[in-house]
Design a protein around this motif. Structure first.
Motif, mmCIF file in Angstrom:
data_model
loop_
_atom_site.group_PDB
_atom_site.id
_atom_site.type_symbol
_atom_site.label_atom_id
_atom_site.label_comp_id
_atom_site.label_asym_id
_atom_site.label_seq_id
_atom_site.Cartn_x
_atom_site.Cartn_y
_atom_site.Cartn_z
ATOM 1 N N ILE A 105 41.954 38.952 37.897
ATOM 2 C CA ILE A 105 42.249 37.531 37.717
ATOM 3 C C ILE A 105 40.990 36.745 38.045
ATOM 4 C CG2 ILE A 105 43.625 35.569 38.500
ATOM 5 C CD1 ILE A 105 45.920 37.453 39.024
ATOM 6 N N TYR A 106 40.536 35.968 37.086
ATOM 7 C CA TYR A 106 39.318 35.186 37.233
ATOM 8 C C TYR A 106 39.674 33.725 37.509
ATOM 9 C CZ TYR A 106 36.824 39.204 35.320
ATOM 10 O OH TYR A 106 36.299 40.455 35.115
ATOM 11 N N MET A 107 39.005 33.142 38.490
ATOM 12 C CA MET A 107 39.259 31.753 38.877
ATOM 13 C C MET A 107 37.936 30.999 38.974
ATOM 14 S SD MET A 107 41.879 32.330 42.032
ATOM 15 C CE MET A 107 43.532 31.896 41.627
ATOM 16 N N TYR A 108 38.010 29.712 38.687
ATOM 17 C CA TYR A 108 36.820 28.870 38.859
ATOM 18 C C TYR A 108 37.247 27.466 39.248
ATOM 19 C CZ TYR A 108 37.724 26.772 34.245
ATOM 20 O OH TYR A 108 38.289 26.101 33.183
ATOM 21 N N CYS A 109 36.330 26.746 39.880
ATOM 22 C CA CYS A 109 36.551 25.340 40.235
ATOM 23 C C CYS A 109 35.198 24.637 40.172
ATOM 24 C CB CYS A 109 37.201 25.203 41.613
ATOM 25 S SG CYS A 109 36.240 25.926 42.954
ATOM 26 N N THR A 110 35.091 23.435 40.708
ATOM 27 C CA THR A 110 33.867 22.645 40.568
ATOM 28 C C THR A 110 32.698 23.235 41.342
ATOM 29 O OG1 THR A 110 35.162 20.646 40.254
ATOM 30 C CG2 THR A 110 32.861 20.356 40.852
ATOM 31 N N GLY A 111 32.880 23.465 42.646
ATOM 32 C CA GLY A 111 31.790 23.950 43.483
ATOM 33 C C GLY A 111 32.046 25.271 44.163
ATOM 34 N N GLY A 112 33.285 25.777 44.077
ATOM 35 C CA GLY A 112 33.585 27.093 44.613
ATOM 36 C C GLY A 112 34.535 27.136 45.780
ATOM 37 N N ILE A 113 34.674 26.042 46.548
ATOM 38 C CA ILE A 113 35.454 26.115 47.782
ATOM 39 C C ILE A 113 36.942 26.291 47.509
ATOM 40 C CG2 ILE A 113 35.623 23.583 47.967
ATOM 41 C CD1 ILE A 113 35.552 24.011 51.043
ATOM 42 N N ARG A 114 37.462 25.652 46.469
ATOM 43 C CA ARG A 114 38.888 25.796 46.174
ATOM 44 C C ARG A 114 39.236 27.231 45.802
ATOM 45 N NH1 ARG A 114 39.816 20.501 42.387
ATOM 46 N NH2 ARG A 114 37.582 20.788 42.014
ATOM 47 N N CYS A 115 38.337 27.893 45.061
ATOM 48 C CA CYS A 115 38.587 29.278 44.679
ATOM 49 C C CYS A 115 38.390 30.228 45.854
ATOM 50 C CB CYS A 115 37.685 29.677 43.522
ATOM 51 S SG CYS A 115 38.168 28.933 41.953
ATOM 52 N N SER A 116 37.504 29.885 46.784
ATOM 53 C CA SER A 116 37.357 30.704 47.988
ATOM 54 C C SER A 116 38.653 30.714 48.780
ATOM 55 C CB SER A 116 36.210 30.175 48.852
ATOM 56 O OG SER A 116 34.959 30.328 48.213
ATOM 57 N N VAL A 117 39.264 29.549 48.925
ATOM 58 C CA VAL A 117 40.525 29.446 49.661
ATOM 59 C C VAL A 117 41.664 30.074 48.860
ATOM 60 C CG1 VAL A 117 42.200 27.831 50.628
ATOM 61 C CG2 VAL A 117 39.750 27.387 50.889
ATOM 62 N N ALA A 118 41.749 29.749 47.573
ATOM 63 C CA ALA A 118 42.834 30.275 46.742
ATOM 64 C C ALA A 118 42.756 31.793 46.649
ATOM 65 C CB ALA A 118 42.769 29.654 45.351
ATOM 66 N N GLY A 119 41.544 32.323 46.444
ATOM 67 C CA GLY A 119 41.405 33.769 46.351
ATOM 68 C C GLY A 119 41.816 34.471 47.625
#
Length: 580
Positions: free
Chosen positions: A315-329
């Motif tokens: 599952i690939y995720m992305y966001c604006t700067g990375g922090i949301r995906c760090s938390v979500a992942g």
């Protein structure tokens, strides 16, 4: 109701921005540079004798550093003992000399997850506020020696006093928005380019941030993106649940922009956009899914529910700067998902990588998936084809040049689509007529001096500052909320009590006076202009500076958050009102 509740609320709101009066211990404003350097040197000498740790800290900066620039800088640190850390070097951040800027300011973001004691958060907040204040001092700007500037910064961190009531009128050298919490820090800042090393110096001087903040993630376009400097103690990401360091240790797999591009270009993947729906509206990776929800917690629930039976898949995720995906992942991995992969640095890092790898040859200036007006003219043989197939166009061409017709107001694609219905079917995924397939890729690449990388992200990257977006490709994916023409420029209604976030084209901006078009909002903005003009005239007669006018007056906003970021319903209602 407790009588002190309104006072506490006001103080809490006022503390979101910080200003400082001149401390009695600060140096004179008009002291000559030579005397100022001498005094600063005496300050630094006294400071170093009183604090033995300063000599060790100074040695780590101005001698060889044991950290290689090629090292990988992680985002999470389970421990944060000040006595067991080594500061990062001052030159860890990329050089700014090659980056263009509009006003001398550069915009960057950074974040990390590391334990910070709750009883230290307010002290850390005050120190962060002092950074902006000291860097903006005229006395600091008069110091010419970089070494003495560093000494001055350390000395002034102890003598500077923060005042949350009196505003500072001078333009700040460091602006932005910083969130701190007991699990780390999340920052978006704009700063004068000459202070890049000074900000890094202040970071590495702090006992909780030293050796923890990775290299700055620079934006794609640079200017002063923030009006003020806010430091707030609040959760780094609004997860609506407890998120601790042990959870965040379940890090997703970080892919560099090059690795991310390679993975997405190979096969169809489960690709999820973890940004808000209004960010997704103006820019996205092709094939991405954006949950149509309003909060980050709802996005997590959507992913966990939709792919509950596919926890073993990538599952690939992305966001604006990375922090949301760090938390979500991390949260999803804790719930049993095994292969969560995310774009390191977010869309910002990918956009920079694309621009660094795109061809610069003049024969291939446009993006590989973009058809500029010139390419459209070449493909359709400009006015010649139109004249051959449409006699009406011949009549128009006799009065007006074909170039004026095809490229009037930079909307050649719209004119061609009107005459060629087939061009309207170039894309059925809400892409504009300018987007086409990659059939001319080989032609474009062979003329370039170096390999050209086609961007898998199309459109604009939304930003949470006064820019409200920075383009990655020239695609325009959205439409003006008021007239429906192709546009992707976000704005807020000029009535501060409305503050509706919507897309507005230039003609509508002029027509509705920078508002959403509501009659009340237009009247409020007109009244504000009249009041400002009257205040300026009155101040000029009294030889005083005009006082700023606050039209919020402590009143609550007209719309709640969900309504402000979903303007479709509001504009449908406005259209019905105008029609009646």
């Amino acid at each position: 109701m407790n009588l002190y509740t309104p006072l506490r609320s006001w103080l809490r709101a006022a503390s979101c921005s910080a200003f400082i009066p001149k401390s009695r211990q600060l140096l004179p404003m008009k002291l000559p540079a030579t005397q100022l350097n001498a005094l600063c040197a005496s300050f630094s000498a006294q400071h170093s004798f009183q604090h033995s740790s300063f000599s060790l800290f100074q040695k780590s900066f101005f001698s060889s550093c044991n950290i290689s620039l090629s090292s990988k800088y992680p985002y999470i640190f389970p421990t944060n003992n000040p006595n067991e850390k080594s500061p990062y070097p001052l030159d860890i951040d990329a050089d700014l000399s090659q980056l263009p800027t509009k006003d001398g300011y550069y915009t960057a973001s950074f974040y990390c997850f590391t334990p910070i004691p709750s009883n230290e958060l307010e002290l850390l907040r005050l120190e962060l506020i002092k950074w902006s204040i000291i860097l903006s001092e005229p006395a600091f700007k008069n110091i010419t020696c970089e070494k003495l500037q560093f000494d001055y910064l350390l000395a002034q961190l102890e003598t500077t006093q923060v005042n949350f009531i009196r505003p500072l009128q001078a333009k700040l050298a460091l602006t932005g928005r910083i969130y701190i919490h007991d699990i780390g820090i999340n920052a978006q800042i704009s700063f004068l380019g000459q202070y890049r090393k000074h900000i890094r110096f202040l970071i590495e001087n702090n006992k909780w941030l030293s050796g923890r903040i990775p290299p700055f993630n620079y934006a794609l376009t640079h200017n002063c993106a923030f009006k003020k400097f806010h430091v707030r103690v609040r959760p780094l990401v609004a997860t609506d649940s407890t998120c601790n360091i042990s959870t965040l240790e379940n890090e997703p797999t970080y892919l560099s922009p090059e690795e991310w591009h390679s993975h997405l270009a190979s096969n169809n993947k489960i690709l999820i956009d973890m940004r808000n729906h209004y960010e997704f509206l103006v820019g996205k990776f092709d094939g991405a899914i954006c949950p149509d929800v309003d909060t980050f917690r709802e996005e997590l629930d959507f992913v966990a529910s939709k792919y509950a039976d596919q926890k073993d898949k990538d599952i690939y995720m992305y966001c604006t700067g990375g922090i949301r995906c760090s938390v979500a992942g991390a949260i999803l991995k804790e719930e049993g998902f095994k292969n969560i992969k995310t774009l390191k640095g977010g869309v910002i890092a990918y956009g920079k990588w694309i621009k660094d790898n795109i061809a610069t040859d003049s024969s291939c200036q446009s993006d590989i998936t973009l058809v500029s007006a010139q390419n459209i003219d070449q493909k359709h043989s400009s006015a010649q084809i139109i004249d051959q197939k449409h006699s009406s166009a011949q009549i128009i061409d006799q009065k007006h040049s074909s170039a004026q017709i095809i490229d009037q107001k930079h909307s050649s694609a719209q004119n061609i689509d009107q005459k060629h219905p087939s061009a309207q079917n170039i894309d059925q995924k809400h892409f504009p007529p300018q987007i086409k397939s990659n059939e001319n890729t080989s032609e474009c690449t062979t003329h370039s001096h170096r390999h050209q990388t086609p961007s898998l992200f199309i459109g604009k990257n939304f930003t949470f500052d006064k820019r409200l977006g920075e383009p990655i490709t020239s695609h325009v994916l959205a439409n003006c909320h008021q007239c429906g023409t192709q546009n992707d420029t976000y704005t807020n209604c000029s009535n501060p009590r409305c503050n509706l976030l919507f897309i507005q084209c230039d003609p509508c901006r002029s027509k509705y006076n920078n508002t959403c078009g509501n009659d009340h909002c237009i009247q409020v903005v007109d009244l504000e202009k009249i009041k400002k003009e009257e205040a300026i005239i009155a101040a000029s007669k009294k030889s005083k500076k005009a006082e700023p006018i606050n039209f919020k007056l402590g009143l609550p906003p007209i719309y709640d958050y969900k309504t402000r970021v979903r303007p479709d319903f509001t504009f449908r209602k406005l259209r019905k009102t105008h029609d009646t």
